[in-house]
Design an enzyme around this catalytic site. Structure first.
Site, short mmCIF file in Angstrom:
data_model
loop_
_atom_site.label_atom_id
_atom_site.label_comp_id
_atom_site.label_asym_id
_atom_site.label_seq_id
_atom_site.Cartn_x
_atom_site.Cartn_y
_atom_site.Cartn_z
N HIS B 75 -2.29 6.64 -7.21
CA HIS B 75 -1.63 7.58 -6.30
C HIS B 75 -0.38 6.94 -5.72
O HIS B 75 -0.41 5.80 -5.27
CB HIS B 75 -2.61 7.96 -5.18
CG HIS B 75 -2.24 9.21 -4.47
ND1 HIS B 75 -1.18 9.29 -3.61
CD2 HIS B 75 -2.79 10.44 -4.50
CE1 HIS B 75 -1.11 10.52 -3.12
NE2 HIS B 75 -2.07 11.24 -3.64
N ALA B 165 2.51 -3.85 5.60
CA ALA B 165 2.11 -2.46 5.87
C ALA B 165 3.13 -1.44 5.36
O ALA B 165 2.89 -0.23 5.46
CB ALA B 165 1.88 -2.25 7.37
N GLY B 166 4.26 -1.91 4.83
CA GLY B 166 5.23 -1.00 4.21
C GLY B 166 5.93 -0.09 5.20
O GLY B 166 6.41 -0.53 6.25
#
Lengths: 304, 304
Positions: B75, B165-166
């Site tokens: 995903h 954590a982007g």
């Protein structure tokens, strides 16, 4: 859902409703005031812990405000608070409700001096299960018979009516869904024939009562039904049964209506039937999940 | 309904859910953990006053527990908390929700150092309304482009990803009802043809998205739908449209299913349609009347 012998002086009904809401946890959902029958119904909910107190305050206030000797109306009645049915909704059994009804009955006599009869599930004698049998002849006939006919002696209290407030019939009955289906015809015979076929008494659907009526103002007829257990016979089953009988007579179903309130689950089950839903349960309803989460969080909070 | 880039370590998802519930009034309705996509969704409700704090705690806990550099899964994703959609439920407008989403975005950058993009109703640039456009290429591509391509700069924060954590995509979208209708055929072409006709994009029903799928294990096919406004197109309208198209192709509707949750009123409206109910409104539902009475009594109590 207590019924009171006053349907014209709205302030009397409001006074009784205020007495109910003076009790913690007791909520009035609606009042129905019927001037034609000079009678009213207050629908209230309360938890088992406070429902008896709320009922008592209603009966007490009604006894203060209503004098049956001055009351007229076609509907049979024998008390200021004429009928006091307890209806189990959630988290309570019929047996527990019967316990509450009996407690209410003892207090109505003990604190207010109003003799009490128990009916339906709360009945102590089988011949009193049916409300109509208990109330036969109303206040005026009961006043003559209560002291002399043992069959008419109250279940709680001395065999004499309260002078102005009469007697009170206390019971437990299931939640009832009142549901009507309207037919595109003015032939009352059609509605009566269908009613006779779909009702339990005629070999139709369980827990369903039905009568045929004319809606003169609209030029149509109606099959008027009471469903006393929607888990056994729900609105969609009643609708489908009436539709099938109507079709067999070449008559079209025009519309239907719910009179009063019905549980969310009754609508959910109906939707599930028509949609052929594989996975209906009250758990798929957002609001129910929110209520369950509130309940869960408040329980875990109480544990800490 | 935040989406997190972790669908295998259940304790991580449980830890995030616990962070949400540590906030007053925040209730987790359910968690969906998907090991195949290594992704999870936590559905929670909270009042406007505390929902931003609950969201912040979830994003903070996810940033502690999830390292995107070690995350794999098909995903597309670009953050530990990948998507944070706010969904207005009751007593709150879309505009108010957008205000809450923007407040959450500012705090996610300010307190956690995670850059934020806004999508759907919360989008600040029209080209970011569509989530797929914002997330194109995922964490790995964004890491290369965020500092150098102005088109990929965040809406809040400096143009650099949080190391582990982007980034986080925050938005406001309507409540979505996921609803599938199963057809008694194994011909995938039939499901696809029907889907193409009933969906809005094909000139079908407003706010309805649809795709055709095979349910290989059951030997049937499915029209899988998303209804983004049940007030405009509800489950019964979707069901009837699919049934009409299926009948035209000589195929029978087998059943249907709701995926996840749906509002009580969606089922009520469906029941009302099939029963031809003249007087449906949420007001005839017992539970709603109880909730309204609680609300009324608590308000009048507050006045005293």
């Amino acid at each position: 859902m207590p019924n009171f012998s006053e349907g014209r002086r709205v302030e009397t009904v409001e006074g009784i409703a205020a007495a109910v809401e003076s009790v913690e946890g007791a909520l009035v959902l609606g009042t129905h005031v019927d001037p034609d029958h000079n009678r009213s119904v207050i629908t209230f909910v309360a938890p088992p812990e406070t429902v008896v107190e709320a009922a008592l305050r209603a009966v007490a206030r009604a006894a203060e405000l209503i004098d049956l000797r001055e009351h007229t109306g076609q509907h049979p009645r024998m008390g200021a608070t004429d009928v006091l049915p307890f209806i189990p909704l959630q988290g309570v059994t019929v047996e527990e409700c019967v316990g509450l009804a009996h407690e209410a009955g003892r207090r109505i006599w003990g604190e207010l001096g109003i003799p009490v009869y128990f009916y339906e599930s709360a009945a102590l004698r089988p011949e009193r299960a049916n409300l109509a049998d208990v109330r036969r002849g109303g206040f005026e006939l009961l006043r003559e018979q209560i002291a002399t006919l043992p069959a008419r002696a109250p279940d709680v209290g001395a065999p004499r009516l309260h002078e102005s407030a009469g007697a009170c019939v206390v019971g437990v009955r299931p939640l009832l869904v009142a549901y009507n289906v309207n037919l595109r015809t003015n032939d009352l015979g059609v509605a009566r024939r269908i009613a006779a076929r779909v009702r339990e008494r005629g070999g139709g659907l369980p827990r369903l009562k039905a009568l045929g009526f004319e809606l003169a103002s609209r030029g149509v007829v109606q099959v008027s039904m009471n469903l006393t257990s929607y888990a056994e016979t729900n609105v969609h089953q009643a609708f489908e049964a009436v539709r099938a009988e109507a079709e067999a007579l070449g008559v079209e179903v025009l519309s239907s209506e719910v009179v009063g309130l019905l549980p969310q689950d009754a609508l959910g089950r109906a939707a599930a039937h028509f949609l052929r839903l594989e996975n209906y349960s009250p758990d798929i309803v957002l609001e129910n999940r929110i209520a369950a989460a509130i309940e869960r969080k408040s329980r875990s909070g109480n544990r800490e």
